[in-house]
Write an enzyme that holds these catalytic residues in place. Structure first.
Site, mmCIF file in Angstrom:
data_model
loop_
_atom_site.group_PDB
_atom_site.id
_atom_site.type_symbol
_atom_site.label_atom_id
_atom_site.label_comp_id
_atom_site.label_asym_id
_atom_site.label_seq_id
_atom_site.Cartn_x
_atom_site.Cartn_y
_atom_site.Cartn_z
ATOM 1 N N SER A 149 0.829 -1.198 0.000
ATOM 2 C CA SER A 149 0.000 0.000 0.000
ATOM 3 C C SER A 149 0.871 1.259 0.000
ATOM 4 C CB SER A 149 -0.976 -0.021 1.176
ATOM 5 O OG SER A 149 -1.903 1.022 1.087
ATOM 6 N N ASP A 301 -2.807 6.221 -3.661
ATOM 7 C CA ASP A 301 -1.615 5.553 -3.145
ATOM 8 C C ASP A 301 -1.125 4.507 -4.151
ATOM 9 O OD1 ASP A 301 -3.573 3.636 -2.780
ATOM 10 O OD2 ASP A 301 -2.980 3.114 -0.740
ATOM 11 N N ASP A 303 -1.061 1.286 -4.565
ATOM 12 C CA ASP A 303 -1.870 0.168 -5.052
ATOM 13 C C ASP A 303 -3.298 0.580 -5.379
ATOM 14 O OD1 ASP A 303 -2.554 0.419 -2.322
ATOM 15 O OD2 ASP A 303 -3.172 -1.673 -2.209
ATOM 16 N N ASP A 305 -5.906 1.928 -3.722
ATOM 17 C CA ASP A 305 -7.126 1.700 -2.949
ATOM 18 C C ASP A 305 -7.508 2.912 -2.103
ATOM 19 O OD1 ASP A 305 -5.143 1.380 -1.021
ATOM 20 O OD2 ASP A 305 -5.722 -0.655 -0.457
#
Length: 575
Positions: A149, A301, A303, A305
Site C-alpha cells: 500500500s 496511493d 496500489d 485503494d
C-alpha cells in the site's frame, strides 16, 4: 552484541541447504556486521495485520522474501484443498509497482501451480481493487495481491482474498495461519506447473472499468463533465493503469495528469511518502491545479485503494479534505442518488468503522438506512455484505482515505471512488455550487463534525514494547475528564467491554476483539487509540462536533472545534 539463542536457532535453520546460497551469504554477513539487524530480521515471524501481511524486504522470518511468502502460499494451498475437497481450484494474483513485486508474484504463482491450483496472474501491475473484482469475475476461490500500500519503499506485502472478493477475516484467518505455522520451509513446492499459470490483462481491465462506471456514475450531463477541470496524480503507482482510462470512458475530457509522477516507480522519487493522507504527497498536484485553475485534485496511493482529494474553498483556495470528509461527501451523494431513484425501502445499509466520523450514523438516520460499524479495515465492511445478504450495500468507507461504491469490489477502491467524486464535483459546479459548499450544507443538515488524527511512529522491537505499554496505561488508568468534560463511556475492544464511567455499568460488545480503546465525553467528543495493523505506529483519533445553523457561520464553528481538539490532544499529552 551477543546474539540470543532463540535467534541463533532460527538463523541456523536458514543456513541449511533448504535456502539458496544468496540468502545464506546475506545472513552470514549480517551476523558479523549487523547483529541488531539480524535480531530484527529473525526475532519473530511476520504476522497478518489489518491489511494482510506487510514488512521490510530482506532475509529472515520477519521479512518479506520468497521463503516467507512461499510458506504462506503453501499453507494457503493446503488449506484450500482441505476446505474445497475434490474441487478444481482457481486463484487470481495481482501486484503493484514496488521493487520485487513482479518476481514475488511469480513465486506465489509457482507455488500455487505446483499444488495443482489454476492461477490467473496479471501480466503487469494492476490496482488492488481490480484483483478483488477479477477474483469474483473469474470464479476463483482465493486471490493474492503483492503490495505494501502506502508504506515506505523498503516494504512489500501479501494480502489474501477469499471467494466473496473480500480479505480473509476471523476465524478463517486464524485457521489459515495455523496451517502455515505447522509447515517447514522444506515443504514448500517452488517448482511451477507452467500449464496452470494463465496471464490476464486487457479483457479483465475492460470488464473492471465498465463495472466501475456502472456503479459510480449517475447520468451527469456531457456539458458538466466537460466543464470539470481535474488534476490527477498516481504518485508513481498502479492507478495510472485504470483511473485515466475510467474517467475517459465515463466522458471526462479535462483530466490533467501530473507528468512527473505518472511513471510507476517503487522508489516514489518525488514524495517523502506515497500516501495521499500526507499533505506533502499532493504538493505537485496542487501546484498544477493552481497553474491551470483546476476544480478538483485527486491523488491515489501506490496500489490504488486510497484517494486524497483537494477542492477549492469559498475563497477559491485549494484545500485538502480529510478521509472523513470525502467519505461523508460520497456517502451523502450516493444516498441522495438512491433516494432520487426511489431505491431506498429500509433494506439498505452503509458501512463505516469504529474510528471513523460519527457523522455517518447521522447520514444513515437522515436517509432511513442502517449504518453498520465494524473494526478498522475494509475486510470488515466486506464481511458485512457477506453476513447480511438480505440488505443492499450502498457504499461506505473509513477515515484512512478509503471508500467502496457498491459491492462489485469488496475492498476500498480508488478507481470507482475517484469517478464518484468527479461526478459529485461536476454536478455541483453545473448547479453553481462546489464540493466545499455542498460539504458545508451537509454540516448544517447533520451537524458539523471535525476529526483529527495523530500518528506516532515507534520502530523496531523497542517500538512495539513502547506502543503496548501506552495501551496498557490507558486501560489501567482511564481518563476521567477531558477538556473540562466528563468521560462518560469507555469502550475496550480488547476485552469487549463498554463501561459507563458514571454509573459503573458494563456491557459486552458484540464485535470481534481488537486492540482499540475509545473514550466518549459528555459533550459528544470521541477519542480513540489503536496500534496500527500495517505500520509501526500508534494512532489517536479525535472527533468533536457542534451544531451549525447557517453556512456563513462555518468558520466560527470550525475554529471552536479546532480549539477543542487541540485542548484534548494537549491534555492527553499526544502533541
Amino acid at each position: 552484541m551477543d546474539i540470543k539463542q532463540n535467534i541463533l536457532d532460527k538463523v541456523n535453520e536458514w543456513l541449511s541447504p533448504t535456502f539458496d546460497v544468496e540468502t545464506q551469504e546475506a545472513i552470514k554477513t549480517m551476523m558479523t556486521t549487523s547483529p541488531k539487524e539480524l535480531e530484527e530480521s529473525f526475532y519473530k515471524n511476520l504476522e497478518f495485520g489489518t491489511g494482510g501481511m506487510r514488512g521490510v524486504m530482506g532475509v529472515g522470518s520477519n521479512r518479506i522474501n520468497k521463503y516467507t511468502l512461499g510458506k504462506n502460499t503453501q499453507g494457503l494451498s493446503n488449506y484450500m484443498h482441505s476446505v474445497f475437497p475434490g474441487k478444481s481450484l482457481k486463484v487470481a494474483i495481482a501486484y503493484d509497482c514496488r521493487h520485487n513485486s513482479n518476481t514475488l508474484a511469480k513465486v506465489v504463482a509457482d507455488v500455487f501451480s505446483a499444488n495443482g491450483i489454476q492461477v490467473y496472474l496479471f501480466s503487469d501491475m494492476r490496482p488492488t481493487p481490480e484483483l478483488s473484482f477479477a477474483l469474483k469475475h473469474l470464479g476463483c476461490q482465493a486471490g493474492i495481491v503483492l503490495t505494501a500500500s502506502h508504506n515506505p519503499p523498503e516494504y512489500n506485502g501479501y494480502k489474501v482474498y477469499w471467494e466473496d472478493g473480500g480479505q480473509i477475516v476471523p476465524p478463517q484467518d486464524a485457521a489459515i495461519i495455523k496451517v502455515i505455522e505447522t509447515l517447514k520451509y522444506d515443504e514448500i513446492k517452488f517448482q511451477a506447473n507452467e500449464n496452470l499459470i494463465q496471464y490476464i490483462d486487457a479483457e479483465i481491465d475492460a470488464a473492471f472499468i465498465t463495472s466501475s462506471i456502472e456503479n459510480a456514475s449517475f447520468n451527469t450531463s456531457k456539458e458538466a463533465k466537460d466543464n470539470l477541470n481535474i488534476v490527477f496524480t498516481s504518485l508513481h503507482g498502479t492507478s495510472i493503469k485504470a483511473i485515466p482510462q475510467t474517467l475517459e470512458k465515463a466522458g471526462y475530457t479535462n483530466v490533467n495528469i501530473v507528468p512527473e509522477q505518472a511513471v510507476p516507480n517503487g522508489d516514489f522519487p518525488t514524495v517523502k511518502s506515497p500516501n495521499p493522507e500526507e499533505p506533502e504527497a499532493l504538493t505537485m498536484a496542487l501546484a498544477l491545479a493552481d497553474k491551470i485553475n483546476a476544480d478538483i485534485v485527486v491523488g491515489t496511493d501506490p496500489d490504488c485503494d486510497r484517494l486524497g482529494v483537494a477542492v477549492r474553498n469559498n475563497e477559491g483556495k485549494m484545500i485538502l479534505l480529510n478521509g472523513n470528509q470525502t467519505m461523508v461527501i460520497m456517502t451523502a451523494f450516493l444516498l441522495e442518488q438512491w433516494k432520487k431513484e426511489d431505491k431506498i425501502n429500509g433494506k439498505q445499509f452503509i458501512g463505516s468503522t469504529i474510528v471513523s466520523t460519527p457523522m455517518m450514523l447521522e447520514l444513515a438516520s437522515g436517509y432511513d438506512v442502517e449504518c453498520k460499524v465494524g473494526l478498522t479495515g475494509f475486510k470488515w465492511i466486506a464481511k458485512m455484505i457477506k453476513d447480511f445478504p438480505e440488505l443492499e450495500f450502498i457504499g461506505g468507507g473509513e477515515e484512512s482515505f478509503g471508500f467502496m461504491v457498491g459491492d462489485a469490489v469488496r475492498d476500498k477502491d480508488a478507481v470507482a471512488a475517484t469517478l464518484l467524486m468527479c461526478e459529485f464535483a461536476a454536478i455541483a459546479k453545473a448547479n453553481g455550487s462546489s464540493v466545499y459548499k455542498e460539504l458545508l450544507k451537509l454540516y448544517v443538515d447533520f451537524g458539523f463534525y471535525k476529526e483529527h488524527l495523530v500518528s506516532l511512529t515507534k520502530k523496531g522491537i523497542e517500538g512495539v514494547a513502547e506502543i503496548n505499554q501506552m495501551m496498557v496505561e490507558m486501560r489501567q488508568n482511564p481518563v476521567k475528564e477531558i477538556n473540562g468534560q466528563r468521560v462518560i463511556m469507555m469502550e475496550d475492544y480488547k476485552s469487549s467491554i463498554a463501561k459507563n464511567l458514571l454509573t459503573g455499568e458494563e456491557e459486552t460488545m458484540a464485535i470481534p476483539k481488537s486492540d482499540v480503546l475509545i473514550y466518549y465525553t459528555e459533550d459528544g467528543a470521541k477519542i480513540a487509540a489503536r496500534p496500527s495493523g500495517t505500520e509501526p505506529k500508534i494512532k489517536f483519533y479525535v472527533s468533536a462536533n457542534a451544531p451549525l445553523d447557517a453556512v456563513e457561520n462555518a468558520p466560527d464553528v470550525e475554529a471552536l472545534l479546532d480549539a477543542k481538539i487541540k485542548n484534548i490532544l494537549l491534555e492527553l499529552n499526544i502533541i
